[in-house]
Scaffold this motif. Structure first.
Motif, PDB file in Angstrom:
ATOM      1  N   GLN A  66       0.826  -1.203   0.000  1.00 43.17           N
ATOM      2  CA  GLN A  66       0.000   0.000   0.000  1.00 43.17           C
ATOM      3  C   GLN A  66       0.863   1.257   0.000  1.00 43.17           C
ATOM      4  O   GLN A  66       0.618   2.200  -0.767  1.00 43.17           O
ATOM      5  CB  GLN A  66      -0.936   0.007   1.207  1.00 43.17           C
ATOM      6  CG  GLN A  66      -1.852   1.238   1.247  1.00 43.17           C
ATOM      7  CD  GLN A  66      -2.747   1.264   2.476  1.00 43.17           C
ATOM      8  OE1 GLN A  66      -2.565   0.480   3.405  1.00 43.17           O
ATOM      9  NE2 GLN A  66      -3.722   2.162   2.478  1.00 43.17           N
ATOM     10  N   ASP A  67       1.888   1.271   0.841  1.00 43.27           N
ATOM     11  CA  ASP A  67       2.772   2.433   0.890  1.00 43.27           C
ATOM     12  C   ASP A  67       3.543   2.602  -0.418  1.00 43.27           C
ATOM     13  O   ASP A  67       3.731   3.721  -0.912  1.00 43.27           O
ATOM     14  CB  ASP A  67       3.762   2.299   2.047  1.00 43.27           C
ATOM     15  CG  ASP A  67       3.089   2.394   3.406  1.00 43.27           C
ATOM     16  OD1 ASP A  67       1.954   2.913   3.469  1.00 43.27           O
ATOM     17  OD2 ASP A  67       3.689   1.924   4.401  1.00 43.27           O
ATOM     18  N   HIS A  68       3.980   1.493  -0.995  1.00 47.23           N
ATOM     19  CA  HIS A  68       4.784   1.537  -2.224  1.00 47.23           C
ATOM     20  C   HIS A  68       3.964   2.077  -3.392  1.00 47.23           C
ATOM     21  O   HIS A  68       4.486   2.848  -4.222  1.00 47.23           O
ATOM     22  CB  HIS A  68       5.303   0.135  -2.544  1.00 47.23           C
ATOM     23  CG  HIS A  68       6.084   0.053  -3.810  1.00 47.23           C
ATOM     24  ND1 HIS A  68       7.305   0.670  -3.975  1.00 47.23           N
ATOM     25  CD2 HIS A  68       5.815  -0.582  -4.987  1.00 47.23           C
ATOM     26  CE1 HIS A  68       7.767   0.422  -5.193  1.00 47.23           C
ATOM     27  NE2 HIS A  68       6.881  -0.338  -5.823  1.00 47.23           N
ATOM     28  N   THR A  69       2.701   1.668  -3.486  1.00 38.29           N
ATOM     29  CA  THR A  69       1.857   2.119  -4.602  1.00 38.29           C
ATOM     30  C   THR A  69       1.175   3.449  -4.316  1.00 38.29           C
ATOM     31  O   THR A  69       0.661   4.088  -5.242  1.00 38.29           O
ATOM     32  CB  THR A  69       0.777   1.061  -4.912  1.00 38.29           C
ATOM     33  OG1 THR A  69       0.033   0.772  -3.712  1.00 38.29           O
ATOM     34  CG2 THR A  69       1.411  -0.216  -5.441  1.00 38.29           C
ATOM     35  N   GLY A  70       1.136   3.855  -3.044  1.00 40.09           N
ATOM     36  CA  GLY A  70       0.509   5.123  -2.690  1.00 40.09           C
ATOM     37  C   GLY A  70      -0.999   5.119  -2.819  1.00 40.09           C
ATOM     38  O   GLY A  70      -1.606   6.170  -3.086  1.00 40.09           O
ATOM     39  N   VAL A  71      -1.636   3.962  -2.627  1.00 34.03           N
ATOM     40  CA  VAL A  71      -3.096   3.886  -2.766  1.00 34.03           C
ATOM     41  C   VAL A  71      -3.754   4.131  -1.417  1.00 34.03           C
ATOM     42  O   VAL A  71      -3.161   3.912  -0.360  1.00 34.03           O
ATOM     43  CB  VAL A  71      -3.533   2.518  -3.328  1.00 34.03           C
ATOM     44  CG1 VAL A  71      -2.939   2.297  -4.712  1.00 34.03           C
ATOM     45  CG2 VAL A  71      -3.128   1.381  -2.397  1.00 34.03           C
ATOM     46  N   SER A  72      -4.994   4.600  -1.477  1.00 40.21           N
ATOM     47  CA  SER A  72      -5.763   4.826  -0.257  1.00 40.21           C
ATOM     48  C   SER A  72      -6.324   3.507   0.256  1.00 40.21           C
ATOM     49  O   SER A  72      -6.247   2.467  -0.420  1.00 40.21           O
ATOM     50  CB  SER A  72      -6.913   5.791  -0.540  1.00 40.21           C
ATOM     51  OG  SER A  72      -7.844   5.195  -1.438  1.00 40.21           O
ATOM     52  N   ALA A  73      -6.930   3.554   1.439  1.00 39.47           N
ATOM     53  CA  ALA A  73      -7.529   2.338   2.003  1.00 39.47           C
ATOM     54  C   ALA A  73      -8.645   1.821   1.105  1.00 39.47           C
ATOM     55  O   ALA A  73      -8.781   0.607   0.887  1.00 39.47           O
ATOM     56  CB  ALA A  73      -8.053   2.623   3.408  1.00 39.47           C
ATOM     57  N   ALA A  79      -8.457  -3.209  -4.888  1.00 47.84           N
ATOM     58  CA  ALA A  79      -7.418  -4.070  -5.457  1.00 47.84           C
ATOM     59  C   ALA A  79      -7.464  -5.473  -4.871  1.00 47.84           C
ATOM     60  O   ALA A  79      -7.249  -6.466  -5.582  1.00 47.84           O
ATOM     61  CB  ALA A  79      -6.040  -3.444  -5.223  1.00 47.84           C
ATOM     62  N   LEU A  80      -7.765  -5.569  -3.574  1.00 49.16           N
ATOM     63  CA  LEU A  80      -7.767  -6.876  -2.916  1.00 49.16           C
ATOM     64  C   LEU A  80      -8.952  -7.751  -3.314  1.00 49.16           C
ATOM     65  O   LEU A  80      -9.024  -8.913  -2.930  1.00 49.16           O
ATOM     66  CB  LEU A  80      -7.736  -6.697  -1.397  1.00 49.16           C
ATOM     67  CG  LEU A  80      -6.423  -6.151  -0.836  1.00 49.16           C
ATOM     68  CD1 LEU A  80      -6.524  -5.919   0.663  1.00 49.16           C
ATOM     69  CD2 LEU A  80      -5.264  -7.093  -1.155  1.00 49.16           C
ATOM     70  N   ALA A  81      -9.879  -7.196  -4.089  1.00 48.40           N
ATOM     71  CA  ALA A  81     -10.957  -8.022  -4.637  1.00 48.40           C
ATOM     72  C   ALA A  81     -10.500  -8.773  -5.884  1.00 48.40           C
ATOM     73  O   ALA A  81     -11.115  -9.771  -6.278  1.00 48.40           O
ATOM     74  CB  ALA A  81     -12.170  -7.152  -4.979  1.00 48.40           C
ATOM     75  N   PHE A  82      -9.399  -8.314  -6.499  1.00 44.80           N
ATOM     76  CA  PHE A  82      -8.981  -8.894  -7.775  1.00 44.80           C
ATOM     77  C   PHE A  82      -8.417 -10.311  -7.665  1.00 44.80           C
ATOM     78  O   PHE A  82      -8.557 -11.084  -8.621  1.00 44.80           O
ATOM     79  CB  PHE A  82      -7.995  -7.956  -8.471  1.00 44.80           C
ATOM     80  CG  PHE A  82      -8.683  -6.892  -9.272  1.00 44.80           C
ATOM     81  CD1 PHE A  82      -8.837  -7.012 -10.644  1.00 44.80           C
ATOM     82  CD2 PHE A  82      -9.206  -5.775  -8.646  1.00 44.80           C
ATOM     83  CE1 PHE A  82      -9.493  -6.041 -11.379  1.00 44.80           C
ATOM     84  CE2 PHE A  82      -9.862  -4.790  -9.367  1.00 44.80           C
ATOM     85  CZ  PHE A  82     -10.013  -4.921 -10.741  1.00 44.80           C
ATOM     86  N   PRO A  83      -7.760 -10.726  -6.568  1.00 46.70           N
ATOM     87  CA  PRO A  83      -7.362 -12.136  -6.497  1.00 46.70           C
ATOM     88  C   PRO A  83      -8.539 -13.095  -6.592  1.00 46.70           C
ATOM     89  O   PRO A  83      -8.469 -14.103  -7.312  1.00 46.70           O
ATOM     90  CB  PRO A  83      -6.664 -12.227  -5.132  1.00 46.70           C
ATOM     91  CG  PRO A  83      -6.142 -10.867  -4.886  1.00 46.70           C
ATOM     92  CD  PRO A  83      -7.180  -9.946  -5.462  1.00 46.70           C
ATOM     93  N   ALA A  84      -9.614 -12.797  -5.892  1.00 45.66           N
ATOM     94  CA  ALA A  84     -10.787 -13.672  -5.959  1.00 45.66           C
ATOM     95  C   ALA A  84     -11.426 -13.616  -7.342  1.00 45.66           C
ATOM     96  O   ALA A  84     -11.912 -14.643  -7.856  1.00 45.66           O
ATOM     97  CB  ALA A  84     -11.801 -13.273  -4.894  1.00 45.66           C
ATOM     98  N   LEU A  85     -11.428 -12.439  -7.972  1.00 47.56           N
ATOM     99  CA  LEU A  85     -11.968 -12.329  -9.328  1.00 47.56           C
ATOM    100  C   LEU A  85     -11.138 -13.164 -10.301  1.00 47.56           C
ATOM    101  O   LEU A  85     -11.683 -13.900 -11.133  1.00 47.56           O
ATOM    102  CB  LEU A  85     -11.981 -10.866  -9.768  1.00 47.56           C
ATOM    103  CG  LEU A  85     -13.021  -9.951  -9.111  1.00 47.56           C
ATOM    104  CD1 LEU A  85     -12.802  -8.511  -9.535  1.00 47.56           C
ATOM    105  CD2 LEU A  85     -14.429 -10.408  -9.454  1.00 47.56           C
ATOM    106  N   GLY A  86      -9.822 -13.054 -10.197  1.00 47.93           N
ATOM    107  CA  GLY A  86      -8.965 -13.831 -11.078  1.00 47.93           C
ATOM    108  C   GLY A  86      -9.144 -15.326 -10.880  1.00 47.93           C
ATOM    109  O   GLY A  86      -9.208 -16.093 -11.849  1.00 47.93           O
TER     110      GLY A  86
END
Length: 430
Positions: A66-73, A79-86
């Motif tokens: 999260q810190d590396h990409t600079g994304v908000s909560a 983004a964390l929904a994409f593993p289950a989607l994949g």
């Protein structure tokens, strides 16, 4: 038997052509058969452990990512929904892949893709590439998950005793190992890119080594191949519904137990976090010992009793006047749902003519449950309260008692080992 049907040391070896020493050969063959399928059990257990270690390694470095990409909560949650989607998109392809290349070859390649995919999320520089990386990460996870569960079901069938709960317990143990290593790496301030590169190298090597002694089984020449992309068959829907209830309760407890103790019962952050760790440990231990329970009482009775425990646990959480009661309730939920998903995979593997397709269907349904559970709990909590949210969990736990009967799908297939006749070819992905 055509050579390509069963390869390696798992090829069935008939006795002498003239029938001499048939009894001795049969006895020796039975001992040998038990030993090789016993080795297969150890190998597939190690595969489950490796698979779980990847998940644990990733989860502990999410704050760094999260810190590396600079994304908000909120963006991180997306983004964390994409593993289950994949995973949900890829899993219906698993049957065709395994049929085409054979179970061991498919597992070797797909497990390596999964362990190597661990490196992708930490390399992503922004939200878009993080979502793409997590989609590929989830897809490789789902494909390898289906194949390893299909092989696990076949080993269970050949041994004629329950092993699936223990295999999933090994997955949980692997997740704990991976998370422990990740915690140490985070504690010393290690760059997640370096940590995940080293972890991926070690886990890829371990996975390839474990795959050397898993069974390589192909279908018969006249067997119709499964479709390239298969939706869940009817035989998987009811079984998957039972798994859905269990995974929903599991996901809700893992993701929301700490929040529940903090916001509803006003506990400290440390005690709240401890409740999540205790829940995960409860699940792992229950799965490791679950096979003995299933062999003693049967799948249906085990799930019904588990459903009763989970329902009681949910009621304790909802009515808890003190944090200790709520923590006990979460523990009962963990005990109650621990063996359900392994038994759902095992039932799917015996439910119809295409075990890999049925397993993929159940996996798709359970992954979907894991995807929607955290957000559903949050949505209900926003509209009402967390107490009401766990009332929903309690209701779904009751569904385990009602639906347990669908796991009664016939006896395990034990390979014939006492005669000189070759064993029939197993399903292409099991």
């Amino acid at each position: 038997m055509p050579a390509e049907e069963v390869a390696g040391e798992f090829a069935d070896k008939p006795g002498g052509p003239d029938g001499r020493d048939g009894k001795a050969a049969g006895s020796a063959g039975e001992v040998h058969d038990k030993r090789r399928w016993g080795r297969a059990r150890v190998a597939i257990a190690l595969v489950f452990c490796v698979h779980g270690s990847v998940t644990g390694s990733f989860a502990t470095r999410i704050p760094w990512i999260q810190d590396h990409t600079g994304v908000s909560a909120g963006q991180l949650g997306l983004a964390l929904a994409f593993p289950a989607l994949g995973a949900s998109v890829a899993m219906p392809l698993a049957g065709a892949i395994s049929h085409r290349f054979g179970a061991r070859t498919a597992l070797r390649v797909l497990l390596a893709l999964w362990t190597l995919a661990l490196t992708l999320p930490s390399l992503a520089p922004d939200l878009v590439l993080l979502c793409a990386a997590l989609f590929l990460y989830g897809a490789s996870s789902g494909l390898s998950d289906v194949v390893m569960n299909a092989i696990g079901v076949e080993v269970e069938n050949r041994l004629a005793k329950s092993i699936m709960s223990g295999l999933h317990g090994m997955w949980s143990a692997g997740a704990l190992i991976g998370s422990a290593a990740g915690t140490l790496a985070a504690h010393v301030g290690s760059d997640a890119r370096l940590h995940h590169a080293l972890a991926a190298a070690v886990l890829t090597a371990a996975g390839l080594a474990a795959c050397q002694t898993v069974p390589e089984v192909r279908g018969t020449r006249n067997e119709e191949p499964p479709p390239r992309f298969a939706l869940p068959p009817k035989s998987a829907v009811l079984i998957g519904a039972v798994g859905f209830c269990a995974v929903f309760a599991e996901g809700a407890s893992l993701d929301w137990s700490a929040v529940y103790l903090r916001d509803v019962l006003d506990t400290s952050a440390g005690l709240a976090a401890a409740s999540t760790t205790a829940f995960a440990l409860t699940m792992a231990v229950a799965r490791l010992v679950g096979d003995r329970v299933v062999d003693r009482f049967g799948a249906v009775r085990a799930v019904r009793v588990g459903g009763a425990l989970a329902t009681a646990g949910g009621a304790m959480v909802v009515a808890a006047p003190h944090p200790a009661v709520a923590m006990g309730g979460f523990g009962f939920i963990g005990l109650g749902v621990a063996v359900v998903v392994p038994l759902a995979f095992a039932a799917a593997g015996r439910a119809g003519p295409n075990p890999s397709q049925a397993i993929a269907g159940v996996a798709t349904i359970t992954y979907t449950s894991g995807l929607i559970a955290p957000s559903a709990i949050g949505a209900v909590a926003n509209a009402t309260s967390l107490v009401v949210s766990f009332g929903l969990v309690t209701l779904l736990a009751c569904g385990l008692m009602v639906g347990a009967g669908v796991l009664r799908t016939g006896d395990r297939r034990a390979a014939p080992v006492t005669t000189g006749e070759p064993a029939p070819a197993a399903d292409p992905t099991t």
